[in-house]
Design a protein around this motif. Structure first.
Motif, mmCIF file in Angstrom:
data_model
loop_
_atom_site.group_PDB
_atom_site.id
_atom_site.type_symbol
_atom_site.label_atom_id
_atom_site.label_comp_id
_atom_site.label_asym_id
_atom_site.label_seq_id
_atom_site.Cartn_x
_atom_site.Cartn_y
_atom_site.Cartn_z
ATOM 1 N N THR A 117 11.252 3.715 -7.226
ATOM 2 C CA THR A 117 12.585 3.327 -6.866
ATOM 3 C C THR A 117 12.556 3.118 -5.140
ATOM 4 O OG1 THR A 117 13.672 4.287 -8.716
ATOM 5 C CG2 THR A 117 14.741 3.901 -6.504
ATOM 6 N N ILE A 118 13.071 1.887 -4.845
ATOM 7 C CA ILE A 118 13.189 1.700 -3.375
ATOM 8 C C ILE A 118 14.602 2.260 -2.817
ATOM 9 C CG2 ILE A 118 13.259 0.010 -1.510
ATOM 10 C CD1 ILE A 118 11.039 -1.539 -2.940
ATOM 11 N N PHE A 119 14.419 2.861 -1.765
ATOM 12 C CA PHE A 119 15.836 3.110 -1.059
ATOM 13 C C PHE A 119 16.084 2.347 0.266
ATOM 14 C CE2 PHE A 119 15.333 7.713 -2.824
ATOM 15 C CZ PHE A 119 15.947 7.326 -4.049
ATOM 16 N N LEU A 120 17.098 1.498 0.322
ATOM 17 C CA LEU A 120 17.148 0.701 1.452
ATOM 18 C C LEU A 120 17.996 1.359 2.383
ATOM 19 C CD1 LEU A 120 17.680 -2.927 0.404
ATOM 20 C CD2 LEU A 120 15.642 -1.900 1.140
ATOM 21 N N GLU A 121 17.765 1.236 3.754
ATOM 22 C CA GLU A 121 18.655 1.900 4.843
ATOM 23 C C GLU A 121 18.905 1.244 5.669
ATOM 24 O OE1 GLU A 121 17.628 5.695 7.827
ATOM 25 O OE2 GLU A 121 16.428 5.588 5.975
ATOM 26 N N HIS A 122 20.136 1.081 6.190
ATOM 27 C CA HIS A 122 20.593 -0.018 7.012
ATOM 28 C C HIS A 122 20.929 0.760 8.461
ATOM 29 C CE1 HIS A 122 24.745 1.500 6.015
ATOM 30 N NE2 HIS A 122 25.045 1.227 7.219
ATOM 31 N N LYS A 123 20.750 0.059 9.698
ATOM 32 C CA LYS A 123 21.166 0.505 10.933
ATOM 33 C C LYS A 123 21.430 -0.578 11.742
ATOM 34 C CE LYS A 123 19.125 3.428 14.592
ATOM 35 N NZ LYS A 123 17.966 4.082 15.160
ATOM 36 N N ASN A 124 22.327 -0.553 12.824
ATOM 37 C CA ASN A 124 22.744 -1.676 13.506
ATOM 38 C C ASN A 124 21.803 -2.093 14.588
ATOM 39 O OD1 ASN A 124 23.340 -0.067 15.528
ATOM 40 N ND2 ASN A 124 25.593 0.083 14.936
ATOM 41 N N SER A 125 21.131 -0.962 15.231
ATOM 42 C CA SER A 125 20.091 -1.343 16.315
ATOM 43 C C SER A 125 19.217 -0.283 16.284
ATOM 44 C CB SER A 125 20.941 -1.700 17.566
ATOM 45 O OG SER A 125 21.617 -0.583 18.058
ATOM 46 N N GLU A 126 18.003 -0.455 17.231
ATOM 47 C CA GLU A 126 17.195 0.298 17.490
ATOM 48 C C GLU A 126 16.023 0.725 16.287
ATOM 49 O OE1 GLU A 126 16.359 4.700 19.558
ATOM 50 O OE2 GLU A 126 17.564 4.619 17.731
ATOM 51 N N ASP B 155 0.818 -1.274 0.055
ATOM 52 C CA ASP B 155 0.026 -0.099 0.046
ATOM 53 C C ASP B 155 0.980 1.277 -0.156
ATOM 54 O OD1 ASP B 155 -2.202 -1.552 0.132
ATOM 55 O OD2 ASP B 155 -2.873 -1.125 1.871
ATOM 56 N N GLY B 156 1.899 1.049 0.717
ATOM 57 C CA GLY B 156 2.827 2.344 0.686
ATOM 58 C C GLY B 156 3.508 2.588 -0.513
ATOM 59 N N ILE B 157 3.955 1.604 -1.119
ATOM 60 C CA ILE B 157 4.665 1.757 -2.529
ATOM 61 C C ILE B 157 3.564 2.046 -3.501
ATOM 62 C CG2 ILE B 157 5.517 0.276 -4.506
ATOM 63 C CD1 ILE B 157 6.815 -1.346 -2.184
ATOM 64 N N SER B 158 2.327 1.895 -3.518
ATOM 65 C CA SER B 158 1.432 2.051 -4.472
ATOM 66 C C SER B 158 0.916 3.690 -4.264
ATOM 67 C CB SER B 158 -0.079 1.517 -4.124
ATOM 68 O OG SER B 158 0.447 0.078 -4.706
ATOM 69 N N PHE B 159 0.963 3.972 -2.884
ATOM 70 C CA PHE B 159 0.798 5.443 -2.708
ATOM 71 C C PHE B 159 1.775 6.129 -3.232
ATOM 72 C CE2 PHE B 159 1.407 9.038 0.356
ATOM 73 C CZ PHE B 159 0.014 9.673 0.119
ATOM 74 N N ALA B 160 3.256 5.967 -3.043
ATOM 75 C CA ALA B 160 4.355 6.497 -3.327
ATOM 76 C C ALA B 160 4.297 6.613 -4.971
ATOM 77 C CB ALA B 160 5.538 5.755 -2.980
ATOM 78 N N ALA B 161 3.605 5.662 -5.742
ATOM 79 C CA ALA B 161 3.645 5.687 -7.131
ATOM 80 C C ALA B 161 2.719 6.754 -7.659
ATOM 81 C CB ALA B 161 3.097 4.344 -7.657
ATOM 82 N N GLU B 162 1.854 6.748 -6.724
ATOM 83 C CA GLU B 162 0.077 7.786 -6.966
ATOM 84 C C GLU B 162 0.795 9.213 -6.791
ATOM 85 O OE1 GLU B 162 -3.716 9.278 -4.909
ATOM 86 O OE2 GLU B 162 -3.041 7.134 -4.500
ATOM 87 N N ILE B 163 1.833 9.602 -5.901
ATOM 88 C CA ILE B 163 2.084 10.924 -5.684
ATOM 89 C C ILE B 163 3.405 11.275 -6.396
ATOM 90 C CG2 ILE B 163 0.703 11.054 -3.760
ATOM 91 C CD1 ILE B 163 3.296 10.945 -2.126
ATOM 92 N N GLY B 164 3.980 10.101 -7.075
ATOM 93 C CA GLY B 164 5.626 10.625 -7.704
ATOM 94 C C GLY B 164 6.491 10.562 -6.802
ATOM 95 N N ALA B 165 6.658 9.868 -5.744
ATOM 96 C CA ALA B 165 7.654 9.809 -4.721
ATOM 97 C C ALA B 165 8.456 8.559 -4.690
ATOM 98 C CB ALA B 165 7.003 9.993 -3.239
ATOM 99 N N HIS B 166 9.653 8.480 -4.244
ATOM 100 C CA HIS B 166 10.455 7.136 -3.951
ATOM 101 C C HIS B 166 9.859 6.766 -2.703
ATOM 102 C CE1 HIS B 166 13.196 8.746 -7.156
ATOM 103 N NE2 HIS B 166 13.242 9.705 -6.217
ATOM 104 N N TYR B 167 10.391 5.539 -2.309
ATOM 105 C CA TYR B 167 10.066 4.740 -1.193
ATOM 106 C C TYR B 167 11.153 4.388 -0.503
ATOM 107 C CZ TYR B 167 7.056 1.880 1.776
ATOM 108 O OH TYR B 167 6.349 1.055 2.821
ATOM 109 N N ILE B 168 11.201 4.528 0.838
ATOM 110 C CA ILE B 168 12.480 4.226 1.627
ATOM 111 C C ILE B 168 11.986 3.086 2.656
ATOM 112 C CG2 ILE B 168 13.766 4.827 3.563
ATOM 113 C CD1 ILE B 168 13.763 7.703 2.492
ATOM 114 N N ILE B 169 12.796 2.034 2.254
ATOM 115 C CA ILE B 169 12.469 0.819 3.468
ATOM 116 C C ILE B 169 13.600 0.894 4.507
ATOM 117 C CG2 ILE B 169 12.597 -1.629 3.933
ATOM 118 C CD1 ILE B 169 10.798 -1.868 1.197
ATOM 119 N N TRP B 170 13.291 1.198 5.917
ATOM 120 C CA TRP B 170 14.482 1.016 6.816
ATOM 121 C C TRP B 170 13.861 -0.078 7.717
ATOM 122 C CZ3 TRP B 170 13.367 3.221 12.009
ATOM 123 C CH2 TRP B 170 14.370 2.716 12.939
ATOM 124 N N PRO B 171 14.239 -1.165 7.633
ATOM 125 C CA PRO B 171 13.697 -2.300 8.422
ATOM 126 C C PRO B 171 14.214 -2.599 9.682
ATOM 127 C CG PRO B 171 15.521 -3.012 6.904
ATOM 128 C CD PRO B 171 15.360 -1.536 6.664
#
Length: 332
Positions: free
Chosen positions: A162-171, A109-125
């Protein structure tokens, strides 16, 4: 280089010690009001904004937020799974099939929303991980996570996102699965083998700093692979995700990064410098403004370094000559 700002920089600054936040006067403020405050205070210093979906921006408040943006755009939509208690033990990697399917649905749903408004999508897991030894069936959880990332990337590709992946070690997870650049590249190369080439990296500077990862080195390597997608500018002491003002600490590392971003011609293809800040006790507008201005100074210094002479010094690994050039650009 154009800029963007994570709207969370203007929140009430909650912590586990002060659940109401160090700036409780902003608790309950609507996203539209927060955007209006940012636009009024920052003007053209910021070109666009970033929001978590659906907590900060969704179909329900899109028109109201767009009106408050005053011509600025929505550059990125970011996953908000880490903000939901239901995903406390993981969403995309959950061993509970029902929980995982709900996380996948929200991600689609978030990706579809980003597509609708012409934005990129960040996944910070940040919620995909574990807190204790012996808690997690590692192979199963990693398989579930990689499969989910494949589904997300495919849905994004089908929708031109386009998906941007973001890493982090904790929290919030104490051990996040995708906790360093190597694990991030493992995910990306796994997806590339599946023909999914619409995934790049979002470099959050403090996430690298707290890992002991060199900003400039990784920017150069990612640029060489065509993976340098986005930047989240900030700084910190190096042990926690401080999200302090750009250039407040790690000044030399940030200056070296500015040199490498210039070498990569970062920004020429529409890339932006995003600001991911969390000014606990400072005026948020002032902290963001200072970050933009300090970055401009740092980038200007990078532009004054004799590039040919620096490359010559680097070809011999001559640190003394390199610092002569750097300090010369600083006015020494």
């Amino acid at each position: 280089m154009k800029t963007s700002l994570g709207i969370w920089a203007l929140g009430s600054m909650i912590t586990r010690f002060v659940p109401g936040g160090y700036q409780p006067q902003w608790a309950g403020e609507s996203t539209a009001a927060r955007v209006a405050r940012a636009v009024e205070g920052l003007g053209d210093l910021i070109d666009g904004y970033e929001f978590h979906y659906p907590q900060e921006l969704s179909e329900a408040n899109l028109d109201e937020v767009r009106a408050a943006l005053g011509g600025h755009d929505v550059y990125c939509v970011a996953t908000g799974l880490h903000l939901e208690p239901a995903f406390g033990k993981g969403g995309l990697s959950s061993t509970d099939d029902a929980v995982r399917e709900e996380a996948l649905r929200r991600t689609r749903d978030g990706i579809s929303f980003a597509a609708e408004i012409g934005a990129h999508y960040i996944i910070w897991p940040g919620i995909e991980g574990y807190n204790y030894p012996f808690q997690t069936p590692y192979q199963d959880v990693w398989a579930r996570f990689l499969d989910a990332m494949g589904q997300a990337a495919q849905h994004a590709k089908d929708n031109g996102v386009t998906i941007f992946l973001e890493h982090k070690n904790s929290e919030p997870a104490m051990k996040i699965l995708m906790r360093n650049m190597g694990m991030t590249l493992h995910v990306i190369h796994t997806l590339r083998r599946q023909g999914l080439d619409n995934v790049q990296v979002n470099m959050d500077w403090q996430h690298l700093i707290m890992n002991g990862e060199n900003l400039a080195e990784y920017a150069a390597l990612l640029a060489a692979e065509g993976l340098l997608g986005h930047q989240h500018g900030n700084s910190g002491w190096g042990t926690f995700d401080d999200d302090n003002m750009v250039g407040a600490t790690a000044f030399m590392e940030t200056l070296e990064l500015a040199v490498e971003l210039r070498r990569a011609r970062y920004g020429d293809r529409g890339e932006r410098l995003g600001f991911d800040l969390y000014p606990y006790t400072e005026d948020a507008i002032a902290a963001v403004r200072r970050s933009v201005l300090q970055w401009r100074f740092i980038d200007d210094v990078a532009g004054r370094i004799d590039e040919a002479a620096l490359r010559e010094a680097q070809s011999h690994k001559d640190a003394v000559r390199a610092y002569e050039l750097v300090y010369g650009a600083l006015g020494a």
